[in-house]
Design an enzyme around this catalytic site. Structure first.
Site, mmCIF file in Angstrom:
data_model
loop_
_atom_site.group_PDB
_atom_site.id
_atom_site.type_symbol
_atom_site.label_atom_id
_atom_site.label_comp_id
_atom_site.label_asym_id
_atom_site.label_seq_id
_atom_site.Cartn_x
_atom_site.Cartn_y
_atom_site.Cartn_z
ATOM 1 N N GLY A 208 0.776 -1.233 0.000
ATOM 2 C CA GLY A 208 0.000 0.000 0.000
ATOM 3 C C GLY A 208 0.803 1.275 0.000
ATOM 4 O O GLY A 208 0.229 2.367 0.061
ATOM 5 N N THR A 209 2.130 1.183 -0.079
ATOM 6 C CA THR A 209 2.951 2.395 -0.034
ATOM 7 C C THR A 209 3.056 3.101 -1.383
ATOM 8 O O THR A 209 3.570 4.218 -1.451
ATOM 9 C CB THR A 209 4.367 2.065 0.472
ATOM 10 O OG1 THR A 209 4.904 0.972 -0.284
ATOM 11 C CG2 THR A 209 4.342 1.696 1.949
ATOM 12 N N GLY A 210 2.598 2.461 -2.465
ATOM 13 C CA GLY A 210 2.575 3.127 -3.765
ATOM 14 C C GLY A 210 3.636 2.664 -4.737
ATOM 15 O O GLY A 210 4.039 3.430 -5.606
ATOM 16 N N HIS A 427 -13.021 -2.254 32.127
ATOM 17 C CA HIS A 427 -11.829 -2.769 31.427
ATOM 18 C C HIS A 427 -11.153 -1.656 30.615
ATOM 19 O O HIS A 427 -9.942 -1.432 30.730
ATOM 20 C CB HIS A 427 -12.239 -3.929 30.504
ATOM 21 C CG HIS A 427 -11.094 -4.586 29.811
ATOM 22 N ND1 HIS A 427 -10.539 -5.771 30.238
ATOM 23 C CD2 HIS A 427 -10.367 -4.231 28.725
ATOM 24 C CE1 HIS A 427 -9.550 -6.117 29.443
ATOM 25 N NE2 HIS A 427 -9.427 -5.188 28.503
ATOM 26 N N GLU A 428 -11.941 -0.954 29.799
ATOM 27 C CA GLU A 428 -11.374 0.120 28.975
ATOM 28 C C GLU A 428 -10.933 1.304 29.844
ATOM 29 O O GLU A 428 -9.935 1.971 29.530
ATOM 30 C CB GLU A 428 -12.390 0.577 27.934
ATOM 31 C CG GLU A 428 -12.854 -0.505 26.970
ATOM 32 C CD GLU A 428 -11.702 -1.194 26.265
ATOM 33 O OE1 GLU A 428 -10.662 -0.535 26.013
ATOM 34 O OE2 GLU A 428 -11.822 -2.397 25.978
ATOM 35 N N HIS A 431 -7.406 0.506 31.068
ATOM 36 C CA HIS A 431 -6.406 0.812 30.035
ATOM 37 C C HIS A 431 -6.152 2.310 29.961
ATOM 38 O O HIS A 431 -5.002 2.773 29.908
ATOM 39 C CB HIS A 431 -6.901 0.333 28.658
ATOM 40 C CG HIS A 431 -6.810 -1.141 28.449
ATOM 41 N ND1 HIS A 431 -5.653 -1.855 28.612
ATOM 42 C CD2 HIS A 431 -7.752 -2.032 28.057
ATOM 43 C CE1 HIS A 431 -5.880 -3.136 28.335
ATOM 44 N NE2 HIS A 431 -7.154 -3.269 27.999
#
Length: 632
Positions: A208-210, A427-428, A431
């Site tokens: 995908g870098t071209g 939980h989130e 984090h």
């Protein structure tokens, strides 16, 4: 180009004419063979004798084709035909019973008879000619003899509209390729000073870098024919086909020189030789050998440049990479902030945007994304605006598209029970708090408990700038953040869930690399264990050597445990100190479902949020699934 098209039209007309001749001759031949059943009736010998002896036969004609044709009295509309081996006794009976006799003259050999006699041979000859042309590829590209020809697609300079203006985010690669363009435009400038023609350039980079876009831009800038083919299209199950296609491809390119050949995914045929289970004599290696010969056998006057692209340079054969074949290896890396902004400008040229859109801000918030990702982001923003019946795209749609690309698609139809929603929120929140208060971590971009992709909740972190190297302190802090969700569950519910499964897996992989590859363990030291010497055809796990003993393995396992247990301890201590903020943040997530970085700061500072909670309430029955948390 026009002359070639005229030849193709004439060839098609010739094929159609031959087909119509075949149809006419075949129809004529079939009609001649059909019996004239409407004008005659064939009868047996007994019926014929009965008609004759009863005196009912009026007229008899014979002398042609070993048959007699007779008509009955008072029944002239129907003619009877009888095949016979005629003898003299029959003639006497005709006279005896009063039948009129006519001897038909034997006709000469006319034109129709000649055509009728040679029609089968003409049909056979035309059928053989038609099938031969088909096998040689005259009737299409699927001919047998066309099987060994190259499948490369030639794109004429008139059709190539891609230039370096359409490529952004890889300025160094463009600079390297600009010299090839200069040579194709003005080769005398280089040959006069004694410089040699570059044989080829290998484009290396992540997907995908071209790389393909750059190759098309080179051909568009140089205004020369462009032959494109995939490495997988060379190899077939028949031995020798790949090498024949390589020879045919280079022969075509030399006819249209100066020209460019572009082989995408060259690692399909360019892998190390002699690595297969069946030895070195296989179809893929013969194809590679032919490529090596063709590249090294270029005549300086041919002006044919070979461009190739791959994201696996480590598996390519060394003979392919040496100077004289691929003279240049050009790295097409992930774009920087400036590169991402330039790529977004290209992909938003045809998208109407309002004044709120700031492409630099979007570029800063998308580290690690390549050109294909950014093109998808711009397209997703346009699709979101179209769904809302807007005439232009605003910053809101770009932010939503960015979250979709980075965190996954929202699954609002997946309804969580109140208990699952509460566990996910804490939980989130775990984090998020660890990430917010731990040094050397990436800032929290957004936290949500809306299911996205395969995750029930996501805490997204985005770095302030592009990172190309990771320190030990940064990785240890990342381990702390990964263990924050599990620690929050233990602290609040005195229990853990399967939602931490992905966190533990990621943390274990990071700790293993820190110890066995990056030399970040004091006990192990700067030594690498488990070198990645994969064989291309044996798989990653079958052939991986174990270059250390059981004692070292035990030490590595112990070190991994220690790294993760320390991270869990750090996260647990931090959350216990800030349990009040943990409750506030989890409650905000339950209420608002998604919180960005600005809202996070307000919550942790004790301020209230002005935004109203979402009024969209899912209606479907809750579906229980394994919760996976992604930390970017």
């Amino acid at each position: 180009m026009k002359k070639k098209n005229n030849k193709k039209i004439k060839f098609k007309l010739g094929n159609n004419l031959a087909l119509w001749i075949l149809i006419i001759l075949g129809s004529f031949f079939i009609v001649q063979l059909l019996p004239n059943s409407l004008s005659s009736i064939e009868v047996g010998y007994n019926d014929y004798r009965e008609y004759l002896e009863s005196g009912r036969i009026d007229h008899i004609k014979y002398g042609q084709d070993d048959k007699i044709i007779f008509s009955l009295k008072n029944d002239e509309n129907k003619i009877r035909k009888y095949w016979t081996g005629l003898d003299e006794s029959e003639k006497d009976d005709w006279i005896k019973y009063g039948a009129k006799i006519e001897i038909a003259p034997k006709p000469g050999l006319g034109l129709i008879d000649v055509i009728f006699n040679i029609a089968p041979w003409i049909l056979i000859i035309f059928f053989w000619f038609f099938m031969t042309r088909r096998m040689q590829g005259g009737g299409g590209q699927g001919g047998i003899f066309n099987f060994i020809k190259s499948k490369a697609k030639m794109i004429s300079p008139e059709k190539l509209k891609t230039t370096f203006k359409d490529v952004a985010g890889c300025e160094e690669a463009k600079t390297e390729l600009q010299e090839i363009v200069e040579f194709l435009k003005r080769p005398k400038k280089f040959t006069d000073i004694g410089a040699k023609i570059p044989r080829g350039a290998l484009l290396l980079g992540s997907p995908g870098t071209g790389k393909t876009l750059l190759a098309r831009a080179v051909s568009g800038e140089a205004n020369v024919p462009f032959f494109t083919i995939s490495g997988a299209e060379f190899v077939e199950m028949f031995v020798g086909v790949g090498a024949s296609r390589v020879r045919d491809l280079f022969a075509q390119a030399k006819k249209f020189a100066p020209s460019i050949i572009f082989v995408d995914e060259i690692d399909a045929v360019g892998r190390h030789r002699g690595a297969g289970l069946g030895g070195g004599h296989d179809e893929r290696e013969q194809t590679l050998n032919q490529i090596l010969v063709e590249m090294d056998g270029f005549d300086n006057r041919d002006s044919v440049i070979l461009l190739a692209a791959t994201n696996r340079p480590d598996v390519l054969d060394k003979a392919l990479l040496r100077p004289g074949r691929f003279d240049r290896q050009i790295i097409v890396d992930s774009p920087t902030v400036e590169g991402r902004e330039a790529i977004l400008k290209i992909h938003t040229k045809k998208i109407p945007t309002d004044k709120t859109v700031d492409l630099l801000t979007i570029a800063k918030g998308t580290p690690g994304l390549v050109g294909a990702d950014l093109e998808n982001l711009a397209n997703e923003a346009a699709l979101l605006a179209a769904r809302k019946n807007k005439k232009s795209v605003s910053m809101i749609e770009f932010e939503e598209a960015k979250d979709k690309v980075l965190m996954g698609v929202e699954r609002k139809s997946m309804v969580l029970t109140d208990e699952e929603k509460k566990i996910t929120a804490y939980h989130e929140a775990g984090h998020t708090l660890v990430a917010y208060y731990t040094k050397n971590t990436d800032p929290v971009h957004k936290v949500t408990i809306v299911p996205r992709g395969m995750a029930l909740g996501v805490t997204a972190q985005l770095p302030d700038h592009d990172k190309h190297n990771y320190s030990k302190s940064y990785l240890l802090a990342k381990l702390d953040v990964l263990m924050g969700g599990r620690c929050a569950e233990k602290l609040i519910f005195q229990d853990t869930s399967s939602g931490a499964g992905n966190d533990i897996e990621v943390a274990t992989n990071i700790a293993r690399k820190m110890i066995s590859e990056w030399g970040m363990s004091d006990k192990i030291g700067p030594v690498t264990f488990g070198a990645n010497d994969d064989e291309m055809f044996l798989g990653r796990e079958i052939s991986r050597p174990k270059n250390h003993g059981e004692g070292i393995s035990r030490i590595i396992d112990d070190e991994i445990k220690e790294f993760i247990f320390n991270a869990e301890k750090n996260a647990d201590n931090l959350l216990k100190k800030r349990e009040d903020q943990l409750h506030d943040l989890a409650q905000a997530l339950i209420t608002y479902e998604s919180i960005d970085s600005k809202q996070l700061s307000k919550i942790l500072n004790g301020e209230s949020l002005e935004e109203k909670p979402s009024e969209e309430e899912p209606t479907k029955k809750a579906t229980k699934r394994k919760r996976r948390t992604t930390i970017n």
